[in-house]
Motif scaffolding. Sequence first.
Motif, PDB file in Angstrom:
ATOM      1  N   LEU A 130       0.854  -1.183   0.000  1.00 44.14           N
ATOM      2  CA  LEU A 130       0.000   0.000   0.000  1.00 44.14           C
ATOM      3  C   LEU A 130       0.894   1.238   0.000  1.00 44.14           C
ATOM      4  O   LEU A 130       1.971   1.240   0.602  1.00 44.14           O
ATOM      5  N   TYR A 131       0.426   2.297  -0.653  1.00 42.75           N
ATOM      6  CA  TYR A 131       1.218   3.515  -0.757  1.00 42.75           C
ATOM      7  C   TYR A 131       0.358   4.740  -0.466  1.00 42.75           C
ATOM      8  O   TYR A 131      -0.827   4.786  -0.827  1.00 42.75           O
ATOM      9  N   ALA A 132       0.967   5.727   0.158  1.00 44.00           N
ATOM     10  CA  ALA A 132       0.447   7.093   0.191  1.00 44.00           C
ATOM     11  C   ALA A 132       1.495   7.936  -0.526  1.00 44.00           C
ATOM     12  O   ALA A 132       2.670   7.945  -0.137  1.00 44.00           O
ATOM     13  N   ILE A 133       1.088   8.612  -1.580  1.00 43.46           N
ATOM     14  CA  ILE A 133       2.044   9.242  -2.495  1.00 43.46           C
ATOM     15  C   ILE A 133       1.686  10.712  -2.706  1.00 43.46           C
ATOM     16  O   ILE A 133       0.523  11.072  -2.894  1.00 43.46           O
ATOM     17  N   LYS A 134       2.719  11.532  -2.681  1.00 42.10           N
ATOM     18  CA  LYS A 134       2.616  12.897  -3.171  1.00 42.10           C
ATOM     19  C   LYS A 134       3.762  13.112  -4.138  1.00 42.10           C
ATOM     20  O   LYS A 134       4.937  12.957  -3.774  1.00 42.10           O
ATOM     21  N   GLN A 135       3.456  13.436  -5.359  1.00 43.12           N
ATOM     22  CA  GLN A 135       4.479  13.618  -6.368  1.00 43.12           C
ATOM     23  C   GLN A 135       5.211  14.941  -6.155  1.00 43.12           C
ATOM     24  O   GLN A 135       4.652  15.901  -5.617  1.00 43.12           O
ATOM     25  N   ARG A 136       6.465  14.998  -6.599  1.00 43.02           N
ATOM     26  CA  ARG A 136       7.233  16.223  -6.471  1.00 43.02           C
ATOM     27  C   ARG A 136       6.672  17.281  -7.414  1.00 43.02           C
ATOM     28  O   ARG A 136       6.069  16.969  -8.449  1.00 43.02           O
ATOM     29  N   GLY A 137       6.841  18.518  -7.034  1.00 40.95           N
ATOM     30  CA  GLY A 137       6.329  19.611  -7.852  1.00 40.95           C
ATOM     31  C   GLY A 137       7.243  20.819  -7.805  1.00 40.95           C
ATOM     32  O   GLY A 137       8.062  20.974  -6.882  1.00 40.95           O
ATOM     33  N   TYR A 138       7.102  21.677  -8.813  1.00 45.13           N
ATOM     34  CA  TYR A 138       7.949  22.870  -8.894  1.00 45.13           C
ATOM     35  C   TYR A 138       7.190  23.944  -9.657  1.00 45.13           C
ATOM     36  O   TYR A 138       6.596  23.668 -10.702  1.00 45.13           O
ATOM     37  N   HIS A 139       7.163  25.140  -9.116  1.00 40.68           N
ATOM     38  CA  HIS A 139       6.532  26.237  -9.839  1.00 40.68           C
ATOM     39  C   HIS A 139       7.211  27.559  -9.497  1.00 40.68           C
ATOM     40  O   HIS A 139       7.920  27.681  -8.490  1.00 40.68           O
ATOM     41  N   ILE A 140       7.021  28.535 -10.344  1.00 38.22           N
ATOM     42  CA  ILE A 140       7.602  29.870 -10.184  1.00 38.22           C
ATOM     43  C   ILE A 140       6.477  30.894 -10.160  1.00 38.22           C
ATOM     44  O   ILE A 140       5.574  30.863 -10.984  1.00 38.22           O
ATOM     45  N   SER A 141       6.529  31.780  -9.197  1.00 42.94           N
ATOM     46  CA  SER A 141       5.577  32.871  -9.113  1.00 42.94           C
ATOM     47  C   SER A 141       6.369  34.169  -8.973  1.00 42.94           C
ATOM     48  O   SER A 141       6.921  34.457  -7.908  1.00 42.94           O
ATOM     49  N   GLY A 142       6.462  34.905 -10.060  1.00 40.44           N
ATOM     50  CA  GLY A 142       7.295  36.101 -10.055  1.00 40.44           C
ATOM     51  C   GLY A 142       8.751  35.730  -9.901  1.00 40.44           C
ATOM     52  O   GLY A 142       9.296  34.956 -10.708  1.00 40.44           O
ATOM     53  N   ASP A 143       9.374  36.213  -8.848  1.00 45.38           N
ATOM     54  CA  ASP A 143      10.780  35.878  -8.571  1.00 45.38           C
ATOM     55  C   ASP A 143      10.910  34.751  -7.548  1.00 45.38           C
ATOM     56  O   ASP A 143      12.023  34.427  -7.132  1.00 45.38           O
ATOM     57  N   VAL A 144       9.784  34.186  -7.146  1.00 48.36           N
ATOM     58  CA  VAL A 144       9.805  33.148  -6.107  1.00 48.36           C
ATOM     59  C   VAL A 144       9.720  31.776  -6.758  1.00 48.36           C
ATOM     60  O   VAL A 144       8.810  31.495  -7.534  1.00 48.36           O
ATOM     61  N   HIS A 145      10.701  30.909  -6.445  1.00 48.47           N
ATOM     62  CA  HIS A 145      10.724  29.535  -6.924  1.00 48.47           C
ATOM     63  C   HIS A 145      10.292  28.627  -5.773  1.00 48.47           C
ATOM     64  O   HIS A 145      10.845  28.707  -4.668  1.00 48.47           O
ATOM     65  N   TYR A 147       9.570  24.659  -4.545  1.00 43.24           N
ATOM     66  CA  TYR A 147       9.775  23.227  -4.818  1.00 43.24           C
ATOM     67  C   TYR A 147       9.019  22.408  -3.785  1.00 43.24           C
ATOM     68  O   TYR A 147       9.142  22.619  -2.577  1.00 43.24           O
ATOM     69  N   ASP A 148       8.214  21.444  -4.263  1.00 40.38           N
ATOM     70  CA  ASP A 148       7.498  20.507  -3.392  1.00 40.38           C
ATOM     71  C   ASP A 148       8.179  19.152  -3.459  1.00 40.38           C
ATOM     72  O   ASP A 148       8.190  18.514  -4.520  1.00 40.38           O
ATOM     73  N   PRO A 149       8.775  18.684  -2.370  1.00 41.02           N
ATOM     74  CA  PRO A 149       9.420  17.366  -2.397  1.00 41.02           C
ATOM     75  C   PRO A 149       8.396  16.239  -2.502  1.00 41.02           C
ATOM     76  O   PRO A 149       7.233  16.407  -2.140  1.00 41.02           O
ATOM     77  N   ALA A 150       8.845  15.114  -3.017  1.00 42.78           N
ATOM     78  CA  ALA A 150       7.980  13.943  -3.110  1.00 42.78           C
ATOM     79  C   ALA A 150       7.840  13.281  -1.742  1.00 42.78           C
ATOM     80  O   ALA A 150       8.744  13.355  -0.909  1.00 42.78           O
ATOM     81  N   VAL A 151       6.695  12.661  -1.529  1.00 43.83           N
ATOM     82  CA  VAL A 151       6.460  11.869  -0.322  1.00 43.83           C
ATOM     83  C   VAL A 151       5.928  10.509  -0.760  1.00 43.83           C
ATOM     84  O   VAL A 151       5.045  10.432  -1.625  1.00 43.83           O
ATOM     85  N   GLN A 152       6.473   9.462  -0.197  1.00 42.93           N
ATOM     86  CA  GLN A 152       5.976   8.119  -0.511  1.00 42.93           C
ATOM     87  C   GLN A 152       6.044   7.252   0.736  1.00 42.93           C
ATOM     88  O   GLN A 152       7.123   6.920   1.215  1.00 42.93           O
ATOM     89  N   LEU A 153       4.886   6.927   1.279  1.00 43.40           N
ATOM     90  CA  LEU A 153       4.795   6.002   2.404  1.00 43.40           C
ATOM     91  C   LEU A 153       4.433   4.630   1.866  1.00 43.40           C
ATOM     92  O   LEU A 153       3.684   4.509   0.902  1.00 43.40           O
ATOM     93  N   GLU A 154       4.954   3.596   2.496  1.00 42.86           N
ATOM     94  CA  GLU A 154       4.752   2.245   1.976  1.00 42.86           C
ATOM     95  C   GLU A 154       4.502   1.267   3.119  1.00 42.86           C
ATOM     96  O   GLU A 154       5.105   1.379   4.184  1.00 42.86           O
ATOM     97  N   ARG A 155       3.606   0.320   2.874  1.00 38.80           N
ATOM     98  CA  ARG A 155       3.357  -0.744   3.851  1.00 38.80           C
ATOM     99  C   ARG A 155       3.163  -2.052   3.119  1.00 38.80           C
ATOM    100  O   ARG A 155       2.386  -2.127   2.165  1.00 38.80           O
ATOM    101  N   LYS A 156       3.848  -3.077   3.576  1.00 45.41           N
ATOM    102  CA  LYS A 156       3.771  -4.399   2.957  1.00 45.41           C
ATOM    103  C   LYS A 156       2.836  -5.291   3.772  1.00 45.41           C
ATOM    104  O   LYS A 156       2.902  -5.331   5.001  1.00 45.41           O
ATOM    105  N   ILE A 157       1.954  -6.019   3.070  1.00 47.01           N
ATOM    106  CA  ILE A 157       0.969  -6.879   3.719  1.00 47.01           C
ATOM    107  C   ILE A 157       1.035  -8.272   3.098  1.00 47.01           C
ATOM    108  O   ILE A 157       0.871  -8.422   1.881  1.00 47.01           O
ATOM    109  N   SER A 158       1.270  -9.273   3.901  1.00 45.85           N
ATOM    110  CA  SER A 158       1.328 -10.647   3.406  1.00 45.85           C
ATOM    111  C   SER A 158      -0.070 -11.144   3.048  1.00 45.85           C
ATOM    112  O   SER A 158      -1.043 -10.915   3.773  1.00 45.85           O
TER     113      SER A 158
END
Length: 248
Positions: A130-145, A147-158
């Motif tokens: 199972l995963y909880a995922i947030k993809q990385r992102g990047y945007h520019i607004s005027g002179d401001v850059h 960056y959104d880091p990626a997040v990935q949580l994982e759980r293994k289930i037999s």
Amino acid sequence: MTKRRLVISIGLAMLLLTIVIFYLFYFTKPHAFPMDDKLLKEMNSFYAEAHADVIQDVVYLDKQHVFVPYISQENNYGLSFWVWKHRKWKVEEIDTNGDLRLWKINSKDSATYHFVWNFPSNDQISYMKLYAIKQRGYHISGDVHHYDPAVQLERKISLSEKTYGSIQLETEWVSVIDEWNKLNEAMQPSLFFQPFIMYQPMYFGWNTFDHSDTIIYPEHSTVNSSILNNSVGIENVMFVNESELEYP
């Protein structure tokens, strides 16, 4: 007794009766869950296309929400969702295949979220992730850059012992998701001033593996059809391939 007092007495009696009826209708403790034969009868009456034939288990997610995996006459593995409501156990949704679902019992409280599944037993599935995922992102607004880091949580289930089950969203995931939601809400810009900034939401995903640790999709899963009574917060969850993961 004067007429005025009589009217007041009748009014109070009616109010008391309304309160009692309201309490009995909405707040009585759940009765015992129905036996298998009654479950099958109600499921097939509710959704004839289910052709429910065998109840595999009765899984209480809490006192008023029950997950019931089943097998159909055609040997399809499905899901049914039950809620104690109005002094009765009612089936709220039936799905004809058992791919992963997320039941948001309280949509505003991620601690009440449960994953449920029922994979065909002849697919030779060894385990699921199972995963909880947030993809990385990047945007520019005027002179401001930004960056959104990626997040990935994982759980293994037999899945080696049984191929159906349920699991509540674990505490770590709840904390991360709640914090991200708070941050996301706080960072949402005014659409009037910054209409093009988008923030990546978190989403859930899953995949299954065979005994050689290769991702496989349950081959014998049927094309899903479903019927629901009300909007009860049951959602499909995306199957993800290795190429879609940040950390495969």
